[in-house]
Scaffold this motif. Structure first.
Motif, short mmCIF file in Angstrom:
data_model
loop_
_atom_site.label_atom_id
_atom_site.label_comp_id
_atom_site.label_asym_id
_atom_site.label_seq_id
_atom_site.Cartn_x
_atom_site.Cartn_y
_atom_site.Cartn_z
N THR A 1 0.79 -1.44 0.10
CA THR A 1 0.26 0.31 0.03
C THR A 1 0.79 0.94 0.37
OG1 THR A 1 -1.84 -1.66 1.68
CG2 THR A 1 -1.83 1.32 0.88
N ALA A 2 1.56 1.35 1.16
CA ALA A 2 2.86 2.50 1.13
C ALA A 2 3.24 2.43 -0.57
CB ALA A 2 3.51 2.49 2.50
N LEU A 3 4.45 1.95 -0.71
CA LEU A 3 4.36 1.42 -2.41
C LEU A 3 3.94 2.20 -3.40
CD1 LEU A 3 6.62 -1.60 -2.24
CD2 LEU A 3 7.91 0.70 -1.67
N ALA A 4 2.64 1.20 -3.69
CA ALA A 4 1.74 1.59 -4.22
C ALA A 4 1.28 3.61 -4.02
CB ALA A 4 0.23 1.42 -4.37
N MET B 1 0.95 5.99 5.33
CA MET B 1 1.67 4.44 5.98
C MET B 1 2.78 4.24 6.09
SD MET B 1 -1.55 3.14 5.23
CE MET B 1 -0.51 0.94 5.71
N ILE B 2 3.40 4.95 5.75
CA ILE B 2 4.74 4.84 6.54
C ILE B 2 5.43 4.82 7.99
CG2 ILE B 2 7.48 5.59 6.32
CD1 ILE B 2 7.22 3.75 3.48
N SER B 3 3.84 5.49 8.26
CA SER B 3 3.77 5.95 9.84
C SER B 3 2.98 4.90 10.25
CB SER B 3 3.24 6.93 10.12
OG SER B 3 3.75 8.32 9.67
N VAL B 4 2.24 3.87 9.70
CA VAL B 4 2.09 3.18 10.69
C VAL B 4 3.27 1.96 10.28
CG1 VAL B 4 0.17 0.92 10.12
CG2 VAL B 4 0.11 3.67 9.71
N ILE B 5 4.05 1.89 9.37
CA ILE B 5 5.38 0.84 9.57
C ILE B 5 6.00 1.02 10.52
CG2 ILE B 5 7.24 0.05 8.18
CD1 ILE B 5 5.61 0.75 5.36
N THR B 6 6.20 2.52 11.35
CA THR B 6 7.22 2.69 12.10
C THR B 6 7.10 2.99 12.85
OG1 THR B 6 8.18 4.75 10.26
CG2 THR B 6 8.46 5.19 12.83
N VAL B 7 5.67 2.74 13.13
CA VAL B 7 5.18 2.78 15.01
C VAL B 7 4.95 1.19 14.88
CG1 VAL B 7 2.70 2.35 16.38
CG2 VAL B 7 3.12 4.53 14.83
N SER B 8 4.63 0.34 13.36
CA SER B 8 4.51 -1.15 13.72
C SER B 8 5.87 -1.64 14.29
CB SER B 8 4.60 -1.82 12.95
OG SER B 8 2.54 -1.52 12.48
N LEU B 9 7.37 -1.66 13.71
CA LEU B 9 8.24 -1.69 14.57
C LEU B 9 9.48 -1.23 15.41
CD1 LEU B 9 9.35 -1.86 10.62
CD2 LEU B 9 8.97 -3.89 11.42
N THR B 10 8.23 -0.04 15.69
CA THR B 10 8.93 0.61 16.92
C THR B 10 8.21 0.35 17.82
OG1 THR B 10 8.54 2.47 16.23
CG2 THR B 10 10.68 2.14 15.38
N LYS B 11 7.27 -0.40 17.97
CA LYS B 11 6.64 -0.19 19.34
C LYS B 11 5.32 -1.50 19.13
CE LYS B 11 7.59 4.67 19.99
NZ LYS B 11 8.70 4.91 20.84
N ASN B 12 4.79 -1.62 18.44
CA ASN B 12 4.09 -2.92 18.26
C ASN B 12 5.12 -4.10 18.09
OD1 ASN B 12 2.19 -0.25 17.47
ND2 ASN B 12 1.03 -2.34 18.31
N VAL B 13 6.16 -4.66 17.46
CA VAL B 13 6.60 -5.03 16.81
C VAL B 13 7.45 -5.81 18.63
CG1 VAL B 13 8.24 -7.01 15.89
CG2 VAL B 13 6.35 -5.93 14.87
N PRO B 14 8.37 -4.53 18.77
CA PRO B 14 9.29 -5.20 20.08
C PRO B 14 8.42 -5.48 21.18
CG PRO B 14 9.86 -3.31 18.60
CD PRO B 14 8.75 -3.63 18.14
N ILE B 15 6.83 -4.92 21.62
CA ILE B 15 6.36 -5.45 22.61
C ILE B 15 5.43 -6.87 21.97
CG2 ILE B 15 3.59 -5.25 23.68
CD1 ILE B 15 4.90 -2.38 23.23
N ASN B 16 5.69 -7.39 20.89
CA ASN B 16 5.07 -9.00 20.86
C ASN B 16 5.85 -9.91 21.03
OD1 ASN B 16 2.28 -7.67 19.81
ND2 ASN B 16 3.39 -7.93 17.65
N HIS B 17 7.52 -9.27 20.17
CA HIS B 17 8.53 -10.47 20.51
C HIS B 17 8.71 -10.20 22.11
CE1 HIS B 17 9.80 -9.57 16.83
NE2 HIS B 17 9.18 -9.82 16.74
#
Length: 152
Positions: A61-64, A88-104
């Motif tokens: 989506t971000a690339l399109a 959408m890049i902001s969504v990716i940034t939040v996911s990678l820096t905030k949600n994914v680390p908590i998931n791990h």
């Protein structure tokens, strides 16, 4: 080409917003109501269901959107595409820096002996998930504006 790009952007963005809204409305309230041991198991189960589908969908989506920012005719389509792409890049940034680390972090926990700060981390995950849901919804509005400009 702009017509194909906006269809890809709209479809991917709509799917992302739908999944995020389902998580906010159903998944998060369920997880927040569970005691620690059940939370770790349920969170692990739910989190693995979205990989790699959601990251790929959001990235496409971000690339399109960013391609629309360059390729769409006129000025309004590119501006709307750029706004959607940046959101959408902001969504990716939040996911990678905030949600994914908590998931791990949750995945690495022993459900029988969670540390005292586990409820605080759970609350942070919920808040950041709401942020990325809002960002994705704003991107969808920008994509709808781009679609109107491109189709008209």
């Amino acid at each position: 080409m702009s017509e194909i790009l906006i269809v890809v952007a709209l479809l991917g963005n709509a799917v992302a917003v739908g999944v995020f809204c389902a998580t906010v409305l159903g998944g998060v309230p369920l997880l927040m109501a569970l005691p620690g041991e059940q939370y770790v198991h349920a969170h692990g189960f739910l989190a693995t269901r979205y990989d790699p589908f959601m990251p790929v969908t959001i990235l496409l989506t971000a690339l399109a959107d960013l391609t629309l920012a360059v390729a769409a005719p006129g000025w309004a389509g590119p501006v709307a595409g750029a706004v959607a792409g940046l959101l959408m890049i902001s969504v990716i940034t939040v996911s990678l820096t905030k949600n994914v680390p908590i998931n791990h972090w949750v995945t690495a926990q022993d459900p029988a002996s969670l540390p005292p700060d586990w409820t605080e981390r759970r609350g942070r995950w919920r808040r950041w998930n709401a942020v990325r849901t809002g960002l994705a919804a704003a991107a969808l509005a920008a994509n709808l504006a781009a679609a109107l400009v491109i189709v008209m």
